[in-house]
Motif scaffolding. Structure first.
Motif, PDB file in Angstrom:
ATOM      1  N   SER A  92       0.036  -1.382   5.521  1.00 40.42           N
ATOM      2  CA  SER A  92      -0.522  -2.456   4.695  1.00 40.42           C
ATOM      3  C   SER A  92      -2.007  -2.214   4.467  1.00 40.42           C
ATOM      4  CB  SER A  92      -0.324  -3.810   5.368  1.00 40.42           C
ATOM      5  OG  SER A  92       1.037  -4.111   5.499  1.00 40.42           O
ATOM      6  N   VAL A  93      -2.465  -2.432   3.246  1.00 33.22           N
ATOM      7  CA  VAL A  93      -3.888  -2.310   2.944  1.00 33.22           C
ATOM      8  C   VAL A  93      -4.495  -3.706   2.923  1.00 33.22           C
ATOM      9  CG1 VAL A  93      -3.587  -0.184   1.625  1.00 33.22           C
ATOM     10  CG2 VAL A  93      -3.504  -2.388   0.452  1.00 33.22           C
ATOM     11  N   GLY A  94      -5.821  -3.720   3.049  1.00 33.31           N
ATOM     12  CA  GLY A  94      -6.529  -4.994   3.192  1.00 33.31           C
ATOM     13  C   GLY A  94      -6.699  -5.388   4.640  1.00 33.31           C
ATOM     14  N   VAL A  95      -6.005  -4.644   5.542  1.00 33.15           N
ATOM     15  CA  VAL A  95      -6.081  -4.880   6.978  1.00 33.15           C
ATOM     16  C   VAL A  95      -6.442  -3.560   7.640  1.00 33.15           C
ATOM     17  CG1 VAL A  95      -4.834  -5.681   9.018  1.00 33.15           C
ATOM     18  CG2 VAL A  95      -4.289  -6.638   6.778  1.00 33.15           C
ATOM     19  N   PRO A  96      -7.381  -3.534   8.596  1.00 33.79           N
ATOM     20  CA  PRO A  96      -7.750  -2.265   9.244  1.00 33.79           C
ATOM     21  C   PRO A  96      -6.547  -1.591   9.867  1.00 33.79           C
ATOM     22  CG  PRO A  96      -9.208  -4.049   9.936  1.00 33.79           C
ATOM     23  CD  PRO A  96      -8.113  -4.678   9.166  1.00 33.79           C
ATOM     24  N   TRP A  97      -6.564  -0.257   9.877  1.00 28.54           N
ATOM     25  CA  TRP A  97      -5.411   0.434  10.453  1.00 28.54           C
ATOM     26  C   TRP A  97      -5.321   0.304  11.974  1.00 28.54           C
ATOM     27  CZ3 TRP A  97      -7.979   5.305   8.121  1.00 28.54           C
ATOM     28  CH2 TRP A  97      -8.827   5.933   9.047  1.00 28.54           C
TER      29      TRP A  97
END
Length: 810
Positions: A92-97
């Motif tokens: 998911s993008v928008g959340v740090p890995w």
């Protein structure tokens, strides 16, 4: 002199400006708050398995956030022109890995590198249409972006090792020259310097003009907010410069400075990062944490100091140590460990936020100044922070986080509070100037009134002495003549005649003694009123003593004394003088009652008053006689029903005593039937010992407090106050700081040394030198903060000072 006038004019101008601008200021703050914290909902189409279809989106007026599941390859930099490997993973993008897990259920570390890949299916478009563009936030912490295999942008230096990695936090607008309806987006990202790694923000896709418009709006609002923060920081510093007692204004200045630093480094537009080159990325990262420390320490100091409790004052020491350690870590920790350590400190700071909410909640419970404002503003800030956490953790909602607006929700109300506080101070200064002029005029009137009172008192005493000398001379002359007769014809006088003569002499001497007793009572009165020696006592017991003392007089005339006292009443007054009032009126009732009649005594509460009523059946009085008795004219006493004589000064003496106690005497009478005397005394036991060497100030404040149902015990110095305290324990002590002999501080320490453990009395210190606000520092310097409840200025009007005193006691 010139400088003083110059600064005075500046202060006056500044005050007028504040008064004029306060409502536009409120509107401006509301506008900025609503503009900054708007929930911008962009159309959100979630990517699935690395593909997002946006063919149905109308890009003529909209932009979209590229959120959802992207392809992700950990520790790989894919060839942007090649195909994706067979074994794919999604993130998911928008959340740090670092907050997400791989296929094996393991969380990704913050430090490392990887590739994001997304295929965007665009709507069909003509070659003449406006090109697309990407709005790219700061991707942590270095990246290269490829579109359809071509490098279109890079930030910092991407690397597979920390040695060659160079972070950058610039934001970019990337125009796209798309020749097909398919967009292959590949992003290489490496991070070896920040806790939050990967695509932490939201990448926006739209037509170039729409992207530029959104960028310009955000960029303009960021600058407006930063300029406004600068203005507020300077403004609060000026407030402190003008009124040094407003130390919270200086602390708020540092809070705004911290917010300014955070706004310039952490807002979406990253103003300072975009202005400076990549070499300043790490110093600016440290700089942003310094802003966090400033907000934490100075904001925490304000809210933790509100309840004025020892526990929170100790917490202030921990806060100071914590902030200093945090600052040391931010300044000197190596980059490789800086992200992790500062992240831990940021999480731990939440404990001080919770402690701050508890602090302002207790301040609200104890009705501390502006506690309601701080409570709701801090609560709003915490709610805003929780909403931020929710939105950041779930970027698929399509709403922008509030960001620093959570802090604005806290600080803007404080600015209003400080502003209105300053306006109140200047209004109060103006009203004090007017009040001083009014007091000067009132003082002149009081001098004239006191002069008239002195003349009246002198006339009253002269008449009294004249009457006493006449009435004393008559019986003493009679006694002297009778003794001469006995001496001249002692041998010729019979035993019966001698006994008769001796009885006449005894009667004359007894009458003279009674007159002398009244003269001693009158000597308690001076030109300025009665010197009261007040104590708390039971009225029932006093009435019993008075009835017992006059019982022989009533028995001689066959008069019965009936008593109806269903309540047990206690009051604060001069017991001896109130006893004189009861005795004088009861004696008069017996004196003017018919033989074999009765005198009735009743005790009851009537509203705020304790009523003692004495009724007789006797000669009674006409309205004219009652008027003369209660007036200032000296009258000659009428004989009683058995021929008793008096001085005619008894009721005047009673009226003066009751006036000194702020009591009342009401007389009802029917000629030939009898009279009723009602004595009204305050039933309040809420007492205050007021100690001040200034008679004018003391009498003004005492008058206001008596109107508020206080029993006021006055003392002109510390020694007199201690004398009162040996007899009575008041509900409150108010003492002036500067007095001749024993000053206020000496009085407080002397009383603390003498009092019993259970005699804890609230103490309020007053002085003309005290600041209009912020007297706590003086109490701390003198070591009185645990003994004295407040240190107030005598420059307030008596009504305002009384209101402040009562609010402190609540």
């Amino acid at each position: 002199m010139i400088l003083s006038a110059f600064f005075s004019s500046i202060q006056k101008y500044f005050s007028c400006l504040l008064i004029f601008c306060r409502y536009p200021l409120i509107l401006g703050l509301m506008f900025l708050g609503t503009t900054s914290c708007r929930f911008d909902a962009y159309p959100t189409l979630l990517a699935k398995d690395g593909v997002v279809d946006v063919q149905t989106v109308d890009f003529s007026g909209e932009t979209i956030n590229l959120t959802g599941k992207w392809e992700f390859y950990w520790n790989e930099f894919l060839d942007p022109k090649g195909n994706s490997p067979e074994h794919k993973s999604y993130l998911s993008v928008g959340v740090p890995w670092f907050s997400q897990e791989n296929e094996d259920g393991e969380e990704y570390p913050s430090f490392g590198f990887g590739t994001y890949r997304l295929t965007v299916i665009l709507p069909n478009s003509d070659s003449n249409e406006e090109p697309f563009a990407l709005s790219v936030p700061a991707l942590h912490s270095a990246y290269k972006i490829f579109v359809n295999g071509e490098l279109v942008a890079e930030n910092g230096t991407t690397s597979t090792t920390q040695e060659f990695h160079r972070p950058s936090f610039h934001t970019k607008i990337i125009p796209l020259m798309v020749v097909s309806n398919k967009l292959d987006l590949v992003i290489h990202i490496s991070n070896f310097s920040h806790k939050y790694a990967g695509i932490h923000g939201l990448i926006r896709l739209g037509k170039l003009q729409n992207i530029i418009h959104i960028w310009n709006v955000n960029f303009t609002m960021s600058w407006i907010i930063m300029i406004f923060m600068t203005f507020l920081a300077i403004y609060h510093a000026l407030v402190f410069f003008i009124n040094r007692s407003e130390k919270n204004a200086l602390r708020m200045s540092f809070v705004y400075l911290g917010i300014l630093i955070l706004s310039s480094t952490l807002m979406e537009t990253r103003i300072l990062y975009n202005l400076l080159s990549d070499e300043f990325s790490i110093p600016l990262f440290r700089f942003s944490r310094i802003g966090f420390v400033l907000v934490l320490y100075f904001g925490g100091y304000i809210v933790l100091n509100m309840p004025q409790m020892r526990f929170f004052k100790r917490m202030l020491i921990f806060l100071k140590i914590y902030a200093l350690i945090f600052l040391f870590v931010v300044m000197f920790t190596p980059v490789s460990h800086l992200a992790d350590i500062s992240f831990c400190f940021e999480i731990l700071s939440g404990a001080f936020v919770i402690l701050g909410l508890l602090s302002v909640s207790l301040a609200l419970y104890f009705h501390r100044k502006e506690s309601r404002l701080y409570f709701f503003s801090l609560l709003l800030a915490i709610i805003g922070g929780l909403i931020d956490i929710l939105l950041i953790a779930n970027p698929t909602f399509g709403y922008r986080p509030l960001g620093l607006v959570s802090l604005y929700l806290f600080i803007f109300p404080q600015t209003l509070g400080v502003t209105f506080g300053l306006v109140r101070v200047y209004k109060r200064s103006e009203s004090l100037s007017k009040e001083l002029y009014k007091r000067k005029e009132a003082l002149e009137k009081k001098v004239k009134a006191r002069t008239l009172e002195l003349e009246k008192a002198n006339r009253w005493k002269a008449n009294f002495v004249s009457l006493i000398s006449h009435d004393l001379r008559s019986p003493l002359n009679s006694v002297n003549q009778i003794l001469d007769v006995i001496d001249f014809s002692f041998s010729e006088t019979t035993a019966e005649e001698k006994k008769k003569f001796l009885e006449i002499c005894k009667t004359g001497v007894t009458q003279s003694l009674r007159m002398l007793e009244q003269l001693l009572d009158v000597s308690r009165f001076d030109a300025f009123g009665t010197k009261l020696i007040q104590s708390q006592f039971c009225v029932n017991e006093l009435l019993n003593e008075i009835i017992e003392s006059v019982e022989p007089l009533a028995t001689l005339k066959g008069i019965r004394i009936q008593k109806e006292t269903p309540i047990q009443a206690e009051i604060i007054a001069d017991r001896t003088l109130i006893g004189e009032v009861f005795k004088n009126i009861l004696t008069n009732s017996i004196k003017y009652s018919y033989l074999n009649s009765e005198v009735w005594i009743g005790l009851s509460y009537k509203g705020k008053w304790l009523s003692v009523e004495i009724r007789d059946r006797g000669l009674g009085m006409s309205e004219e006689q009652i008027h003369r008795l209660t007036g200032e004219e000296t009258i000659k006493s009428l004989p009683g029903t058995a021929g008793e004589r008096g001085t005619g000064l008894g009721l005047q003496l009673c009226n003066n005593i009751l006036e000194a106690h702020f009591g009342k005497l009401r007389i009802k009478s029917v000629l030939g039937v009898g009279s009723s005397f009602e004595i009204s005394l305050s039933k309040s036991t809420k007492s205050v010992l007021l100690v001040d060497d200034s008679g004018n100030f003391r009498s003004d404040l005492a008058e206001v407090m008596r109107r508020n149902q206080w029993i006021v015990i006055e003392a002109g110095n510390g020694e007199e106050a201690l004398s009162h305290l040996s007899r009575i324990t008041p509900s409150l002590i108010i003492t002036d700081l500067h007095m001749p002999g024993m000053n206020g501080i000496s009085l407080i320490h002397e009383w603390e040394g003498r009092r019993h453990t259970n005699q804890k009395i609230p103490i309020i210190l007053i002085s003309s030198d005290a600041p209009l606000s912020g007297g706590d520092k003086f109490l701390e310097e003198e070591g009185l903060e645990t003994i004295v409840s407040a240190y107030l200025s005598k420059m307030y009007k008596a009504e305002d000072l009384c209101q402040q005193i009562e609010s402190i006691l609540e």
